[in-house]
Design a protein around this motif. Structure first.
Motif, short mmCIF file in Angstrom:
data_model
loop_
_atom_site.label_atom_id
_atom_site.label_comp_id
_atom_site.label_asym_id
_atom_site.label_seq_id
_atom_site.Cartn_x
_atom_site.Cartn_y
_atom_site.Cartn_z
N ALA A 97 -80.82 136.37 92.78
CA ALA A 97 -79.73 137.06 92.34
C ALA A 97 -78.73 136.24 92.09
O ALA A 97 -77.92 135.97 91.31
CB ALA A 97 -78.84 138.43 92.77
N PHE A 98 -78.57 135.38 93.03
CA PHE A 98 -77.61 134.32 93.26
C PHE A 98 -77.97 133.79 92.16
O PHE A 98 -77.31 132.59 91.70
CB PHE A 98 -77.08 133.41 94.93
CG PHE A 98 -76.65 134.39 95.66
CD1 PHE A 98 -76.12 135.02 95.33
CD2 PHE A 98 -76.12 133.82 96.93
CE1 PHE A 98 -74.82 136.25 96.15
CE2 PHE A 98 -75.83 134.27 98.04
CZ PHE A 98 -74.98 135.56 97.52
N SER A 99 -79.12 132.94 91.86
CA SER A 99 -79.58 131.73 91.16
C SER A 99 -79.59 132.20 89.55
O SER A 99 -78.53 131.34 89.40
CB SER A 99 -81.15 131.49 91.33
OG SER A 99 -81.46 130.39 90.36
N HIS A 100 -79.42 132.91 89.19
CA HIS A 100 -79.02 134.02 87.97
C HIS A 100 -78.12 133.76 87.66
O HIS A 100 -77.24 133.35 86.56
CB HIS A 100 -79.97 135.73 88.06
CG HIS A 100 -81.28 135.55 87.94
ND1 HIS A 100 -81.79 134.35 87.11
CD2 HIS A 100 -81.97 135.74 88.62
CE1 HIS A 100 -83.42 134.66 87.15
NE2 HIS A 100 -83.68 135.66 88.00
N ALA A 101 -76.84 134.41 88.90
CA ALA A 101 -75.50 134.41 88.67
C ALA A 101 -75.03 132.79 88.79
O ALA A 101 -73.84 132.70 87.79
CB ALA A 101 -74.84 134.76 90.00
N ASP A 102 -75.42 131.66 88.89
CA ASP A 102 -75.42 130.51 89.06
C ASP A 102 -75.46 129.86 87.73
O ASP A 102 -74.88 128.36 87.17
CB ASP A 102 -75.76 129.71 90.06
CG ASP A 102 -75.95 127.78 89.77
OD1 ASP A 102 -74.38 128.18 90.57
OD2 ASP A 102 -76.67 127.67 89.79
#
Length: 290
Positions: free
Chosen positions: A177-182
């Motif tokens: 999830a963090f990766s997609h937000a990033d």
């Protein structure tokens, strides 16, 4: 904001943010004479029985770590508060949550408080799946509050992080999830994640939710830049603290962790946010009583 003003009028006194949250969760309002009465907050801030996010923390996070009039991303938008506060402060907000019924509730609450025209967008989707991010805007700030492990179970959907088989799976999904937000976050910008510590019910030991959340942020290239403690309402904890301590030498918990990350240069991120002037506190005071 409207609920806070309503409570203060009924109680005949000022209420802190933590008191407002406690009243919304517990339904009891104490007036200036110390008398308690039932208070029905309606559905304006309620989210299916789960805890209410602190609106003052939202306001501070946006003022302190987001560029003025910026775009906010929320990968775990399981409540309306972060979006409503963002819109109240003239930020644009894009939130994703796995539960369609929660998204509909967020939209209903947003319309009730903000009216028909506002800058908060909630979409149903899986924040760990890239397809759910196809409509996400390029953003200036990530602000979110993932599930605290399985402390609260939000649905029976196996894709829900609160249903993860173990902590390893939970943090693998959180990192996704963090990766997609990033991918939607501009360079030289901040990200803030609110997380709480949780005990393993079998061993009684802490599960290091904070350390592993930091590792998840670092895994996508964010630098761990700042931390803060959010004190929460004590509620009935003083009555329970002795039993908790005598039962295992455990201290009652009245705080959560605010974890601040930076993507890229903190100097450039600070410059993008602009100078923080003393009169900004006046603006915060004005909006908090509307």
């Amino acid at each position: 904001f409207d609920k806070k003003a309503e409570m203060e009028e009924i109680a005949g006194r000022s209420l802190s943010a933590s008191e407002v949250t406690e009243v919304l969760n517990g339904g009891l309002l104490t007036d200036s004479d110390g008398e308690s009465s039932e208070y029905d907050g309606g559905d304006a801030w309620q989210g299916g029985g789960t805890s209410v996010f602190d609106p003052v923390l939202c306001e501070l996070a946006y003022r302190w770590w987001c560029v003025r009039d910026g775009v906010v991303l929320d990968p775990f938008a399981g409540g309306s508060v972060r979006g409503i506060v963002a819109a109240k402060l003239d930020y644009k907000y894009f939130g994703i949550d796995l539960r369609p019924e929660q998204i509909e509730e967020n939209k209903k609450q947003g319309k009730k408080i903000l009216g028909d025209k506002h800058h908060a967008v909630w979409v149903a989707g899986d924040s760990t799946d890239s397809k759910s991010w196809e409509e996400a805007p390029i953003a200036d700030f990530v602000f979110t509050c993932p599930p605290y492990g399985d402390l609260e179970i939000y649905s029976d959907d196996p894709a829900d992080l609160s249903n993860a088989e173990d902590d390893d799976q939970f943090f693998d999904l959180l990192t996704d999830a963090f990766s997609h937000a990033d991918a939607s976050l501009k360079d030289d910008r901040f990200a803030v994640v609110v997380m709480g510590e949780v005990r393993d019910p079998k061993t009684g030991s802490l599960r290091d939710m904070i350390g592993r959340t930091v590792e998840a942020g670092q895994a996508v290239g964010w630098k761990y830049y700042q931390d803060a403690i959010l004190l929460t309402a004590a509620g009935s904890l003083p009555l329970r603290a002795g039993r908790i301590f005598n039962g295992g030498r455990k201290l009652g918990r009245t705080h959560q962790y605010v974890l601040v990350f930076v993507k890229g240069s903190w100097e450039k991120a600070n410059e993008a946010c602009g100078s923080f002037y003393e009169n900004d506190y006046g603006a915060m005071g004005d909006i908090s009583v509307k």
